[in-house]
Design a protein around this motif. Structure first.
Motif, mmCIF file in Angstrom:
data_model
loop_
_atom_site.group_PDB
_atom_site.id
_atom_site.type_symbol
_atom_site.label_atom_id
_atom_site.label_comp_id
_atom_site.label_asym_id
_atom_site.label_seq_id
_atom_site.Cartn_x
_atom_site.Cartn_y
_atom_site.Cartn_z
ATOM 1 N N TYR A 71 84.401 92.828 47.021
ATOM 2 C CA TYR A 71 85.548 91.955 47.324
ATOM 3 C C TYR A 71 85.933 91.160 46.084
ATOM 4 C CZ TYR A 71 83.913 92.559 52.180
ATOM 5 O OH TYR A 71 83.486 93.057 53.376
ATOM 6 N N LYS A 72 84.924 90.640 45.432
ATOM 7 C CA LYS A 72 85.184 89.815 44.258
ATOM 8 C C LYS A 72 85.818 90.642 43.149
ATOM 9 C CE LYS A 72 81.396 86.658 45.286
ATOM 10 N NZ LYS A 72 80.006 86.281 44.947
ATOM 11 N N TYR A 104 94.257 90.037 51.873
ATOM 12 C CA TYR A 104 95.532 90.102 51.171
ATOM 13 C C TYR A 104 96.683 90.022 52.155
ATOM 14 C CZ TYR A 104 99.319 91.624 48.227
ATOM 15 O OH TYR A 104 100.489 91.674 47.540
ATOM 16 N N ASN A 128 96.412 92.421 59.123
ATOM 17 C CA ASN A 128 96.196 93.853 59.069
ATOM 18 C C ASN A 128 97.260 94.609 59.852
ATOM 19 O OD1 ASN A 128 94.180 94.909 57.530
ATOM 20 N ND2 ASN A 128 93.160 95.849 59.286
ATOM 21 N N LEU A 157 80.604 96.061 55.813
ATOM 22 C CA LEU A 157 80.743 94.852 56.617
ATOM 23 C C LEU A 157 82.052 94.913 57.382
ATOM 24 C CD1 LEU A 157 79.670 92.150 54.009
ATOM 25 C CD2 LEU A 157 78.252 93.381 55.659
ATOM 26 N N ASP A 158 82.122 94.139 58.441
ATOM 27 C CA ASP A 158 83.333 94.118 59.261
ATOM 28 C C ASP A 158 84.574 93.829 58.439
ATOM 29 O OD1 ASP A 158 81.795 94.627 61.434
ATOM 30 O OD2 ASP A 158 81.634 92.530 62.054
ATOM 31 N N PHE A 159 84.401 93.001 57.411
ATOM 32 C CA PHE A 159 85.561 92.582 56.645
ATOM 33 C C PHE A 159 86.149 93.636 55.762
ATOM 34 C CE2 PHE A 159 83.735 88.857 58.043
ATOM 35 C CZ PHE A 159 84.852 88.128 58.384
ATOM 36 N N ASN A 208 89.387 91.335 43.971
ATOM 37 C CA ASN A 208 90.165 90.133 43.752
ATOM 38 C C ASN A 208 90.493 89.944 42.282
ATOM 39 O OD1 ASN A 208 91.035 88.599 45.847
ATOM 40 N ND2 ASN A 208 89.880 86.790 45.180
ATOM 41 N N ARG A 266 93.050 92.410 41.184
ATOM 42 C CA ARG A 266 94.390 92.071 41.647
ATOM 43 C C ARG A 266 94.989 90.995 40.752
ATOM 44 N NH1 ARG A 266 93.830 89.564 46.617
ATOM 45 N NH2 ARG A 266 92.999 91.544 47.364
ATOM 46 N N VAL A 280 80.318 92.528 49.381
ATOM 47 C CA VAL A 280 80.784 91.210 48.955
ATOM 48 C C VAL A 280 81.123 91.219 47.458
ATOM 49 C CG1 VAL A 280 80.168 88.781 48.740
ATOM 50 C CG2 VAL A 280 79.502 90.040 50.774
ATOM 51 N N TYR A 329 89.735 86.468 50.046
ATOM 52 C CA TYR A 329 89.668 87.875 49.635
ATOM 53 C C TYR A 329 90.649 88.758 50.381
ATOM 54 C CZ TYR A 329 85.308 86.356 47.547
ATOM 55 O OH TYR A 329 84.372 85.695 46.808
ATOM 56 N N GLU A 360 87.395 96.275 56.213
ATOM 57 C CA GLU A 360 88.659 96.889 56.598
ATOM 58 C C GLU A 360 89.818 95.903 56.504
ATOM 59 O OE1 GLU A 360 89.317 97.942 60.693
ATOM 60 O OE2 GLU A 360 87.374 97.106 61.286
ATOM 61 N N TYR A 361 89.502 94.632 56.282
ATOM 62 C CA TYR A 361 90.563 93.642 56.202
ATOM 63 C C TYR A 361 90.971 93.321 54.774
ATOM 64 C CZ TYR A 361 89.360 92.880 61.075
ATOM 65 O OH TYR A 361 89.106 93.050 62.402
ATOM 66 N N VAL A 362 90.088 93.612 53.813
ATOM 67 C CA VAL A 362 90.462 93.312 52.442
ATOM 68 C C VAL A 362 91.547 94.300 52.031
ATOM 69 C CG1 VAL A 362 88.270 92.333 51.736
ATOM 70 C CG2 VAL A 362 88.645 94.786 51.509
ATOM 71 N N TYR A 363 92.186 93.998 50.889
ATOM 72 C CA TYR A 363 93.255 94.876 50.450
ATOM 73 C C TYR A 363 92.996 95.331 49.034
ATOM 74 C CZ TYR A 363 97.801 96.681 49.286
ATOM 75 O OH TYR A 363 98.820 97.502 48.894
#
Lengths: 315, 315
Positions: free
Chosen positions: A238-239, B270, B242, A263-265, A242, A245, A235, B268, A267-270
């Motif tokens: 992620y911040k 993208y 994704n 965490l599951d997420f 961000n 970016r 987490v 978070y 793989e979704y962050v960029y």
DNA sequence: AAATTATATGTAAACGTTTACACAGGTGAT
DNA sequence: ATCACCTGTGTAAACGTTTACATATAATTT
């Protein structure tokens, strides 16, 4: 509600016999046992847990303490505990402590008032007078003297973070520490620092709260002078991503960022977050298992589960 | 454990008097009451919840049913319920049903065995024989005939999704439907479809399961022919984003994507996910409040909370 | 002053289990 | 035939509360 009394009347024996037949405790003739079970089935008898808990002064409920269920790390742990619990005919009561000792104490009291069979805590941070209760306590991802605990190999995780970052070419590294007072976070940064020193890499450490403040104040340009950032959890990563970016810093070209937890997420962050995977669900599952062992008098031992590196695009 | 008996002995009155003094039920002289409270304080007396629950056949525990606590929507709801519960000296037992009716039934039975004061369910989908229990039931984000429920304004949310997308220039829209059988998801896609028709916009709908299958099979190029995608929730939107990124489709230039829920993570991912915010925490809080109202005999009414559009970069 | 009512307290049953103890009948050893 | 022991069952107490009921005293009404 059909009770044990109804069964007794139905079968024509005493309630004691019914209880013995149902629980296979003490003697009960095969014939009576059969008839009792048949009647229980037929009348759809379900034992009243409350009465049982009162009598035995131990319910089949375990208390679970987490800092905040809204942090996506904990639902996974809880799910692990819950699944193991339900398989063993147990249930869980959860309490959010918000890192507040008073709340924690309050919940402990509540668990006691409910004759809970034990406590699994992901919030425990210090040796406590107060917990003179004899009920078993399992610390989850926290190590405290004289308590049984289960955690993942945080030291190794920290080392993996540092090793991967240096291997990817980072040579000015920032270690963001986790919240103080928790052994797991301390060990992660310890492992990372240790590894960086071994490699002779330049690094600084930053307390968790400082980063949080910087991020909310918008004064985090401090971190731009590093080309590798080790985060205490996903987490936080992620911040950081961000913030980078928003500052138009290229990840991973200019800065490499690594998280912790998978965490599951992540793989979704960029860009997809490189991180350390720990077996969160199993931590919960095993924690419950250890509690059961303790309750059966088996000598449970603290456990340390393995971790591994998950490579993605942020490094 | 110090009990009511100890207090009685200490103060020199009967247990009945102590009970009355503690609960302010029935008569108790000011003097005795004072002495009882003083003794309770001094001996650190805490009532045994189990005994109380057995006697009154109603505990201060409420059962909470969710499909899967690992879905980040639910921890927020649960946190809302839990915070409200603890303020009222209640606790919650949670159960994950995995959309499985049998599991749900099993938990309902467990809640009954524990003399739970009521149930808050985010899993209920049909009228049930089985629930002949008199205990109050609040449906959360689910509407079923003859049951009290609390939800956010899904119809409006769906409309907002569609309206925003068309306003941003999308004219070939895909509505991804949520899991069947849940009124909230149905209403969202209904609202969206309604709005698109009103604007004369071309659209198709896609069942939730189809998309899931496509995404895991890697056969989702079907969705590339749209320039606007309405997702039933944020998590689905993450997956879509994704997939689009992997297919090198520019978001929002070529395709605009909108989610639903406004989870913490949506800022978070993208590009930052445009979405519909619903007051998740308040849903939980109010649900508990409604339960209390029912238990006090007040005539509780179903509630519908407002939603709003959160604009970010994905549209 | 008597009758009524409000206040205060105690006694005991109840909630639905489990379990220590007593008792009875059967089996086998001495 | 006596004793010990194992099996099966019932009786009743216990867990810690709440509460209906009975009783006693004080306050109020008539």
């Amino acid at each position: 509600m059909v009770t044990i009394k109804d069964l007794a009347k139905e079968v024509g024996v005493s309630v004691a016999t019914v209880s013995r037949a149902l629980n296979s405790s003490g003697y009960a003739s095969p014939d009576v046992k059969r008839r009792v079970l048949e009647a229980a089935e037929r009348l759809d008898y379900k034992p009243n847990e409350v009465a049982r808990a009162l009598n035995t002064s131990c319910s089949n409920v375990v208390g679970v303490l987490v800092p905040d269920i809204t942090n996506p790390y904990f639902p996974k742990v809880i799910r692990g505990i819950e699944d193991a619990a339900i398989e063993n005919n147990y249930r869980i009561i959860i309490g959010n402590t918000d890192h507040d000792m008073d709340k924690e104490s309050k919940y402990l009291e509540i668990f006691r008032q409910n004759n809970c069979a034990g406590v699994i805590s992901a919030t425990w941070s210090v040796e406590r007078e107060e917990y003179s209760d004899k009920r078993p306590l399992i610390l989850l991802d926290r190590v405290v003297e004289n308590h049984i605990s289960i955690e993942s190999d945080n030291l190794k995780g920290g080392r993996l973070q540092a090793e991967h970052l240096t291997r990817q070419g980072a040579d000015k590294v920032l270690i963001v520490k986790g919240p103080e007072a928790y052994s797991s976070f301390n060990n992660r940064s310890l492992g990372a620092a240790e590894m960086l020193e071994a490699h002779g890499i330049e690094y600084e450490t930053l307390p968790y709260m400082h980063l949080e403040r910087m991020l909310s104040d918008g004064t985090a340009d401090f971190i731009l002078k590093f080309n590798g950032i080790i985060c205490p959890n996903d987490v936080t990563a992620y911040k950081v991503l961000n913030m980078l970016r928003e500052s138009d810093v290229a990840v991973p070209r200019s800065v490499k960022v690594i998280g912790y937890d998978n965490l599951d997420f992540s793989e979704y962050v960029y860009p997809g977050l490189t991180t350390i995977e720990q077996p969160i669900y199993e931590l919960g599952r095993n924690a419950f298992g250890m509690l059961m062992d303790l309750n059966e008098g088996k000598p449970a031992q603290s456990q340390v589960l393995d971790v591994k590196l998950i490579k993605r695009q942020s490094t």
